[in-house]
Each structure stands twice: as structure tokens, then as C-alpha cells.
Design a protein around this motif. Structure first.
Motif, PDB file in Angstrom:
ATOM      1  N   ASN A  12       0.806  -1.216   0.000  1.00 14.59           N
ATOM      2  CA  ASN A  12       0.000   0.000   0.000  1.00 14.59           C
ATOM      3  C   ASN A  12       0.842   1.270   0.000  1.00 14.59           C
ATOM      4  OD1 ASN A  12      -2.449  -1.421   0.055  1.00 14.59           O
ATOM      5  ND2 ASN A  12      -2.317  -1.681   2.282  1.00 14.59           N
ATOM      6  N   ASN A  13       2.144   1.119   0.185  1.00 13.46           N
ATOM      7  CA  ASN A  13       3.013   2.295   0.220  1.00 13.46           C
ATOM      8  C   ASN A  13       3.274   2.769  -1.210  1.00 13.46           C
ATOM      9  OD1 ASN A  13       5.220   4.111   0.439  1.00 13.46           O
ATOM     10  ND2 ASN A  13       5.766   3.202   2.396  1.00 13.46           N
ATOM     11  N   CYS A  14       2.792   3.978  -1.520  1.00 14.38           N
ATOM     12  CA  CYS A  14       2.954   4.476  -2.887  1.00 14.38           C
ATOM     13  C   CYS A  14       4.005   5.572  -2.972  1.00 14.38           C
ATOM     14  CB  CYS A  14       1.620   4.993  -3.437  1.00 14.38           C
ATOM     15  SG  CYS A  14       0.899   6.320  -2.450  1.00 14.38           S
ATOM     16  N   GLY A  15       4.821   5.692  -1.962  1.00 16.13           N
ATOM     17  CA  GLY A  15       5.815   6.764  -1.910  1.00 16.13           C
ATOM     18  C   GLY A  15       6.844   6.702  -3.018  1.00 16.13           C
ATOM     19  N   MET A  16       7.058   5.500  -3.579  1.00 16.12           N
ATOM     20  CA  MET A  16       8.084   5.359  -4.608  1.00 16.12           C
ATOM     21  C   MET A  16       7.464   5.101  -5.980  1.00 16.12           C
ATOM     22  SD  MET A  16       9.705   5.506  -1.868  1.00 16.12           S
ATOM     23  CE  MET A  16       9.148   4.151  -0.865  1.00 16.12           C
ATOM     24  N   GLN A  21       1.342   4.087 -10.680  1.00 14.36           N
ATOM     25  CA  GLN A  21       1.424   2.862 -11.481  1.00 14.36           C
ATOM     26  C   GLN A  21       2.830   2.279 -11.572  1.00 14.36           C
ATOM     27  OE1 GLN A  21      -0.218   3.891 -15.285  1.00 14.36           O
ATOM     28  NE2 GLN A  21      -2.310   4.084 -14.529  1.00 14.36           N
ATOM     29  N   LEU A  22       3.827   3.152 -11.614  1.00 16.87           N
ATOM     30  CA  LEU A  22       5.181   2.674 -11.877  1.00 16.87           C
ATOM     31  C   LEU A  22       6.057   2.768 -10.629  1.00 16.87           C
ATOM     32  CD1 LEU A  22       7.241   1.744 -14.079  1.00 16.87           C
ATOM     33  CD2 LEU A  22       7.790   4.175 -14.382  1.00 16.87           C
ATOM     34  N   PHE A  23       6.593   1.614 -10.198  1.00 21.27           N
ATOM     35  CA  PHE A  23       7.561   1.614  -9.108  1.00 21.27           C
ATOM     36  C   PHE A  23       8.915   2.067  -9.638  1.00 21.27           C
ATOM     37  CE2 PHE A  23       4.742  -1.463  -6.855  1.00 21.27           C
ATOM     38  CZ  PHE A  23       4.650  -0.777  -5.654  1.00 21.27           C
ATOM     39  N   VAL A  24       9.530   2.996  -8.938  1.00 22.90           N
ATOM     40  CA  VAL A  24      10.874   3.449  -9.288  1.00 22.90           C
ATOM     41  C   VAL A  24      11.833   2.863  -8.266  1.00 22.90           C
ATOM     42  CG1 VAL A  24      12.388   5.434  -9.626  1.00 22.90           C
ATOM     43  CG2 VAL A  24       9.965   5.584 -10.217  1.00 22.90           C
ATOM     44  N   LEU A  25      12.769   2.045  -8.720  1.00 14.34           N
ATOM     45  CA  LEU A  25      13.742   1.428  -7.818  1.00 14.34           C
ATOM     46  C   LEU A  25      14.931   2.375  -7.601  1.00 14.34           C
ATOM     47  CD1 LEU A  25      13.647  -2.254  -9.109  1.00 14.34           C
ATOM     48  CD2 LEU A  25      12.482  -1.264  -7.140  1.00 14.34           C
ATOM     49  N   PRO A  26      15.707   2.163  -6.520  1.00 13.33           N
ATOM     50  CA  PRO A  26      16.782   3.102  -6.163  1.00 13.33           C
ATOM     51  C   PRO A  26      17.795   3.345  -7.280  1.00 13.33           C
ATOM     52  CG  PRO A  26      16.361   1.623  -4.341  1.00 13.33           C
ATOM     53  CD  PRO A  26      15.552   1.113  -5.487  1.00 13.33           C
ATOM     54  N   GLY A  27      18.198   2.297  -7.991  1.00 17.05           N
ATOM     55  CA  GLY A  27      19.190   2.477  -9.059  1.00 17.05           C
ATOM     56  C   GLY A  27      18.685   3.415 -10.136  1.00 17.05           C
ATOM     57  N   CYS A  28      17.420   3.228 -10.505  1.00  8.07           N
ATOM     58  CA  CYS A  28      16.799   4.097 -11.511  1.00  8.07           C
ATOM     59  C   CYS A  28      16.712   5.531 -11.003  1.00  8.07           C
ATOM     60  CB  CYS A  28      15.416   3.558 -11.868  1.00  8.07           C
ATOM     61  SG  CYS A  28      14.483   4.594 -13.006  1.00  8.07           S
ATOM     62  N   TYR A  29      16.284   5.662  -9.762  1.00  8.67           N
ATOM     63  CA  TYR A  29      16.137   7.003  -9.209  1.00  8.67           C
ATOM     64  C   TYR A  29      17.480   7.730  -9.161  1.00  8.67           C
ATOM     65  CZ  TYR A  29      15.143  10.825  -6.042  1.00  8.67           C
ATOM     66  OH  TYR A  29      15.026  12.075  -5.501  1.00  8.67           O
ATOM     67  N   GLN A  30      18.546   7.018  -8.736  1.00  6.17           N
ATOM     68  CA  GLN A  30      19.860   7.652  -8.647  1.00  6.17           C
ATOM     69  C   GLN A  30      20.345   8.135 -10.019  1.00  6.17           C
ATOM     70  OE1 GLN A  30      21.464   8.444  -6.025  1.00  6.17           O
ATOM     71  NE2 GLN A  30      20.495   7.277  -4.394  1.00  6.17           N
ATOM     72  N   ARG A  31      20.013   7.380 -11.059  1.00  6.55           N
ATOM     73  CA  ARG A  31      20.471   7.732 -12.417  1.00  6.55           C
ATOM     74  C   ARG A  31      19.646   8.848 -13.054  1.00  6.55           C
ATOM     75  NH1 ARG A  31      21.219   2.795 -16.350  1.00  6.55           N
ATOM     76  NH2 ARG A  31      21.902   4.545 -17.677  1.00  6.55           N
ATOM     77  N   PHE A  32      18.347   8.837 -12.774  1.00  2.00           N
ATOM     78  CA  PHE A  32      17.447   9.745 -13.521  1.00  2.00           C
ATOM     79  C   PHE A  32      16.675  10.705 -12.623  1.00  2.00           C
ATOM     80  CE2 PHE A  32      17.644   5.714 -15.957  1.00  2.00           C
ATOM     81  CZ  PHE A  32      18.314   6.188 -17.084  1.00  2.00           C
ATOM     82  N   CYS A  33      17.163  10.933 -11.404  1.00  2.00           N
ATOM     83  CA  CYS A  33      16.400  11.760 -10.460  1.00  2.00           C
ATOM     84  C   CYS A  33      16.167  13.182 -10.986  1.00  2.00           C
ATOM     85  CB  CYS A  33      17.096  11.811  -9.104  1.00  2.00           C
ATOM     86  SG  CYS A  33      18.780  12.475  -9.168  1.00  2.00           S
ATOM     87  N   ASP A  34      17.096  13.680 -11.817  1.00  2.00           N
ATOM     88  CA  ASP A  34      16.924  15.044 -12.339  1.00  2.00           C
ATOM     89  C   ASP A  34      15.833  15.114 -13.402  1.00  2.00           C
ATOM     90  OD1 ASP A  34      18.518  13.453 -13.959  1.00  2.00           O
ATOM     91  OD2 ASP A  34      19.582  15.169 -14.837  1.00  2.00           O
TER      92      ASP A  34
END
Length: 296
Positions: A12-16, A21-34
Motif C-alpha cells: 500500500n506504500n505508494c511513496g516510490m 502505477q510505476l515503481f521506481v527502484l533506487p538504481g533508476c532514481y539515482q540515475r534519472f532523479c533530475d
């Protein structure tokens, strides 16, 4: 992998998520956070994985704290989530040192995570468990005193209070034995220690011993000044049965020696018996004397 595991546990945690709809994993976030929409990460393990401390947090979560210590970033945390991540790693780093019986190395790590530790009962329980193991390996008295102070000031749980109070009381006993402080000074120090742990047996027993000695010294002073009635009154006011019994013993001893020599008037013998009865009315050893003197 740690992130996926936590997401499965808390679906139920939708923070990420992006657009729910789309889960963003840490590796993806670190690369494309901007390029990604802003995501507000919660100040908990799941959110901490998306910070610069993410790999170290994951290593701690998987039980590889030694690796976490090596790879954690050397920078100041900025956001609330950053601060949680930094404290999470610091807590596990402190536990790592404690587990290896290196409590002095754990001090800095635990100090950095102190606020988070106090707010987390599970962390406090784990520190208690590890500190108990560390305590068993300490033989030096002064190290016991230093370690107990560190443990108490860190989390102030009941085990830490009891341990700290015990060794502070033992230190007072040592100073009394070496005559570097007076009984009155020792009693003041012990009363302060009692504030740390009101039910600590070492502290309470030492307080009782000192109080008894001080009362007996005062009663002996009155007795030497032949203020016998005042000495008995002082003993009767004592909350310590041992004090009353000691004074009663003195009265009985004088009474018996006087009876054997025949030099003690009956009135004085009766008075000594009466004082003894008032101090210890139910003492079995004194009952025959009460009977002979007609005291009931």
C-alpha cells in the motif's frame, strides 16, 4: 533486491511510485532523479534506500554491517530521509562494534544515532542485549564504571540504570573503605545514585549499612555521656531493627553482669529490662528475662 522485498511487504506504500502505477527502484532514481517527478521519501528504511546511503542501508538490512561501514558516504545528510539513513547505518555500525566487544569504538556511532535510537524500542532492546554480552567480558573495575556510564547515558533503560547504579555505589564503598570520604559524604552520594535506580540492591544495602553505623555511633556517644535514656529513645526512633537489637543487647549485657555481681540495684535492673522490652518486645532470647522481671 532489498527494496523489492520491502515493497512486497508493504504494497500500500505508494511513496516510490510515479502516477500510482510505476515503481521506481533506487538504481533508476539515482540515475534519472533530475528527470523524474519529485518523490517524497518516508524517513524509514524503504525511503532510506533511495538516498546516497542506500547501498549502506541495504547492507545493514542484510546483516553485512562491515561492508556498510566501508561504503557509507562521507558527507552531511541534508533531508529528513538522509538523516534517518545516516542514523540507521550509524546504529548498525555501533551494534557491529559491540558485537565484536569493542564498546569504545561504538561510542561515536551511537552518539550520531542517539535520537533515533531513543525513539526505537527494538533498537534499545538490541543494544541492551549486546551490552549485557560486553559487560560479561569486562574484568577491570574502572572499565565497568566507564562502560556502565556510556550505556546509561545512551538509552537509560532499566538494565543500564541498574548496572550504572551498582558500580557507582561500589565506587562509593571503595572511597569509604579508603577513608577518602566521610560516612555523611558517602550517604549523600548514595542518595543521588538512588535517583538513578531506586530499587538497586547494592545501593540500598550500602545506604542501610551506613545509616546503621552512623546511628550506632550517635547512640554510643550518648551512652558514653551517660545519657542512657536519650540513647534508648534514639534507638527506639530508628527504622533499623539491627540498631534497636544492638542497644537492647547492651542493656541485657549490663543487666546480666550486674545480676551476677550483685552490685546492680533491682530498680536499675528493672529499668534496663524495660528498655530492652521497649526496643525488642518479641525477641525470643530475651523472653525469660522479661518473665523474671515481671515485664510484659
Amino acid at each position: 533486491m532489498v527494496t523489492l522485498s520491502l515493497i512486497q511487504q508493504n504494497k500500500n506504500n505508494c511513496g516510490m511510485r510515479i502516477k500510482q502505477q510505476l515503481f521506481v527502484l533506487p538504481g533508476c532514481y539515482q540515475r534519472f532523479c533530475d528527470r523524474l517527478p519529485e518523490i517524497r521519501f518516508p524517513a524509514q528504511i524503504l525511503g532510506a534506500l533511495y538516498t546516497d546511503w542506500g547501498l549502506a542501508v541495504a547492507a545493514c538490512h542484510e546483516g553485512d554491517t562491515a561492508r556498510a561501514i566501508k561504503i557509507k558516504p562521507n558527507k552531511n545528510p541534508i533531508s529528513v530521509t538522509d538523516r534517518f539513513a545516516d542514523r540507521f547505518v550509524s546504529y548498525h555500525e555501533g551494534c557491529h562494534y559491540l558485537q565484536n566487544l569493542e564498546w569504545r569504538k561504538a561510542i561515536k556511532s551511537f552518539e550520531q544515532a542517539k535520537l533515533e535510537i531513543k525513539a526505537n524500542s527494538d533498537w534499545c532492546k538490541e543494544i541492551d542485549r549486546l551490552c549485557e554480552l560486553q559487560r560479561q567480558k569486562i574484568n577491570d573495575f574502572e572499565e565497568h564504571l566507564q562502560f556502565s556510564k556510556f550505556w546509561y547515558e545512551l538509552i537509560a533503560t532499566q538494565p543500564s540504570k541498574s548496572y550504572f547504579a551498582e558500580y557507582k555505589a561500589r565506587k562509593v564503598a571503595e572511597k569509604l573503605s579508603n577513608e577518602t570520604i566521610s560516612y555523611h559524604q558517602g550517604l549523600k552520594e548514595l542518595q543521588k545514585i538512588k535517583d538513578i535506580d531506586p530499587n538497586n540492591s547494592v545501593t540500598l544495602n550500602l545506604i542501610e549499612t551506613i545509616e546503621i553505623d552512623l546511628e550506632l555511633q550517635e547512640i554510643d556517644r550518648l551512652w558514653q555521656q551517660r545519657l542512657y535514656e536519650e540513647a534508648v529513645r534514639r534507638a527506639k526512633r530508628s527504622r533499623h531493627e539491627q540498631v534497636r537489637f544492638k542497644v537492647a543487647e547492651v542493656c541485657i549485657d549490663i543487666l546480666l553482669k550486674g545480676a551476677q555481681s550483685g552490685n546492680l540495684p533491682f530498680e536499675l535492673m528493672h529499668q534496663l529490662g524495660q528498655w530492652t522490652y521497649e526496643l525488642c518486645p518479641r525477641e525470643p532470647a530475651f523472653m525469660p528475662i522479661y518473665s523474671q522481671l515481671g515485664i510484659y
